[in-house]
Structures are given as C-alpha cells and as structure tokens.
Design a protein around this motif. Structure first.
Motif, PDB file in Angstrom:
ATOM      1  N   CYS A 138       8.839   8.396  -0.338  1.00 26.06           N
ATOM      2  CA  CYS A 138       7.710   7.887   0.456  1.00 26.06           C
ATOM      3  C   CYS A 138       6.459   8.741   0.240  1.00 26.06           C
ATOM      4  O   CYS A 138       5.350   8.219   0.133  1.00 26.06           O
ATOM      5  N   LYS A 139       6.641  10.050   0.154  1.00 25.65           N
ATOM      6  CA  LYS A 139       5.509  10.942  -0.098  1.00 25.65           C
ATOM      7  C   LYS A 139       4.905  10.651  -1.469  1.00 25.65           C
ATOM      8  O   LYS A 139       3.676  10.576  -1.622  1.00 25.65           O
ATOM      9  N   GLY A 140       5.756  10.452  -2.468  1.00 25.34           N
ATOM     10  CA  GLY A 140       5.267  10.133  -3.801  1.00 25.34           C
ATOM     11  C   GLY A 140       4.526   8.817  -3.840  1.00 25.34           C
ATOM     12  O   GLY A 140       3.486   8.690  -4.487  1.00 25.34           O
ATOM     13  N   MET A 141       5.061   7.805  -3.145  1.00 26.34           N
ATOM     14  CA  MET A 141       4.385   6.512  -3.104  1.00 26.34           C
ATOM     15  C   MET A 141       3.044   6.616  -2.388  1.00 26.34           C
ATOM     16  O   MET A 141       2.063   6.004  -2.812  1.00 26.34           O
ATOM     17  N   CYS A 143       1.135   9.318  -2.181  1.00 24.47           N
ATOM     18  CA  CYS A 143       0.219  10.010  -3.093  1.00 24.47           C
ATOM     19  C   CYS A 143      -0.240   9.086  -4.212  1.00 24.47           C
ATOM     20  O   CYS A 143      -1.402   9.111  -4.609  1.00 24.47           O
ATOM     21  N   TYR A 144       0.671   8.257  -4.732  1.00 25.38           N
ATOM     22  CA  TYR A 144       0.305   7.324  -5.796  1.00 25.38           C
ATOM     23  C   TYR A 144      -0.748   6.329  -5.302  1.00 25.38           C
ATOM     24  O   TYR A 144      -1.729   6.061  -5.998  1.00 25.38           O
ATOM     25  N   VAL A 145      -0.560   5.802  -4.107  1.00 21.78           N
ATOM     26  CA  VAL A 145      -1.511   4.830  -3.571  1.00 21.78           C
ATOM     27  C   VAL A 145      -2.854   5.495  -3.299  1.00 21.78           C
ATOM     28  O   VAL A 145      -3.911   4.931  -3.605  1.00 21.78           O
ATOM     29  N   ASN A 146      -2.845   6.695  -2.749  1.00 22.86           N
ATOM     30  CA  ASN A 146      -4.092   7.392  -2.447  1.00 22.86           C
ATOM     31  C   ASN A 146      -4.836   7.828  -3.704  1.00 22.86           C
ATOM     32  O   ASN A 146      -6.064   7.886  -3.702  1.00 22.86           O
ATOM     33  N   MET A 147      -4.128   8.161  -4.775  1.00 19.30           N
ATOM     34  CA  MET A 147      -4.753   8.682  -5.987  1.00 19.30           C
ATOM     35  C   MET A 147      -5.083   7.590  -7.002  1.00 19.30           C
ATOM     36  O   MET A 147      -5.735   7.862  -7.995  1.00 19.30           O
ATOM     37  N   SER A 148      -4.642   6.362  -6.772  1.00 17.61           N
ATOM     38  CA  SER A 148      -4.907   5.277  -7.717  1.00 17.61           C
ATOM     39  C   SER A 148      -6.395   4.944  -7.718  1.00 17.61           C
ATOM     40  O   SER A 148      -7.032   4.914  -6.663  1.00 17.61           O
TER      41      SER A 148
END
Length: 158
Positions: A138-141, A143-148
């Motif tokens: 969940c943390k990785g997802m 971060c992925y959404v925030n950094m996209s």
C-alpha cells in the motif's frame, strides 16, 4: 550478510516444519490438518526455490516457445496458493484454539502440545508477515500515485 541470514533462517524453518509435520503426523486427532498445514508450508518453500534462485529473465535469454507472461502467471498462481494455504492454516489452527492436550482423553480428541504450539506461532508470524507485506504494498502504491507525472492535457480538456 542479511540475505545469508534470511536464507539460513528460511532453510532451518523449512526443515523444522517437515520434521514437526512428519513426527507428529498422527498426534492431533482434534484437527488432523495441522500437520498437513506444516508440511504444505515446507512444500511451498521448496516450490519457491526456482523463483528465488534463478536469474532474472532477459529478452535475449528468453526461449521462443515460452511466452514472457508464463513466469508471471506461475508466480501469480503460486502467490494465490500461498495465500489460500495460509488462510486454511489460520482456520485449522484457530478452530481448535486451546485444544485438549491430554492424549488419554475419553473421546480421543486431543492435540500434541508441541505440535500445536509450533503451528500456532507459525500462523501468527505468517499473518504478521502478510500484514507487513500488505502495508509495504500500500505504501508503494501510494508513493507511485503521488510521484506519477500528471497529464496536463487531461485537465485542460475537462
């Protein structure tokens, strides 16, 4: 150095699960699937060896007859099997929580205390491990959404 310790711990835990599953195979008539659960965990560990030890596939090393999605499909099926087997283990172990440890019980329903305690802590640690994995996922997802990068054309056309 940490990886070596993890491999040694994983190997010892697999061997101990096999030993407990075989030695106490008939010592839990109250829930006879508990030794099967431990043996299944060991089998899962043994089946995961090719996925851990083989090098990553490259396009050059990829054989033509095996599509690239085959390994991904096998990993997905293995993950589904591990998740299902772990859920079954939780059900089997906790369905007889605090079993009768006395083998001379009149109804014949008992469970060896050593076997049950070992299986109980396996279930608890495995569930904790799944929780940690889920939290990291969940943390990785997040971060992925925030950094996209944001597609500005989408917002200009709305």
């Amino acid at each position: 150095m940490i990886a070596v310790g993890a491999v040694i711990t994983w190997t010892v835990l697999t061997v101990v699960r096999v030993i407990f599953g075989v030695v106490y195979f008939r010592d839990c008539p109250q829930q006879p699937n508990i030794p099967n659960y431990l043996l299944g965990l060991a089998l899962i560990s043994l089946l995961m060896i090719p996925f851990v030890t083989l090098p990553c596939e490259t396009y050059a090393a990829q054989p033509r007859e095996h599509p690239r999605g085959f390994k991904a499909c096998m990993v997905c099926l293995m993950g589904l099997f591990i998740f299902t087997w772990s859920l079954l283990g939780v059900v089997w172990v906790f369905s007889v929580y605090q079993p009768n440890y006395d083998p001379s019980a009149t109804d014949g329903l008992y469970c060896n205390k050593t076997l049950y305690t070992f299986a109980f802590w396996n279930v608890v640690l495995e569930t904790f491990g799944f929780g940690v994995f889920l939290a990291k996922f969940c943390k990785g997802m997040l971060c992925y959404v925030n950094m996209s990068p944001v597609n500005s054309d989408f917002y200009n056309n709305v």
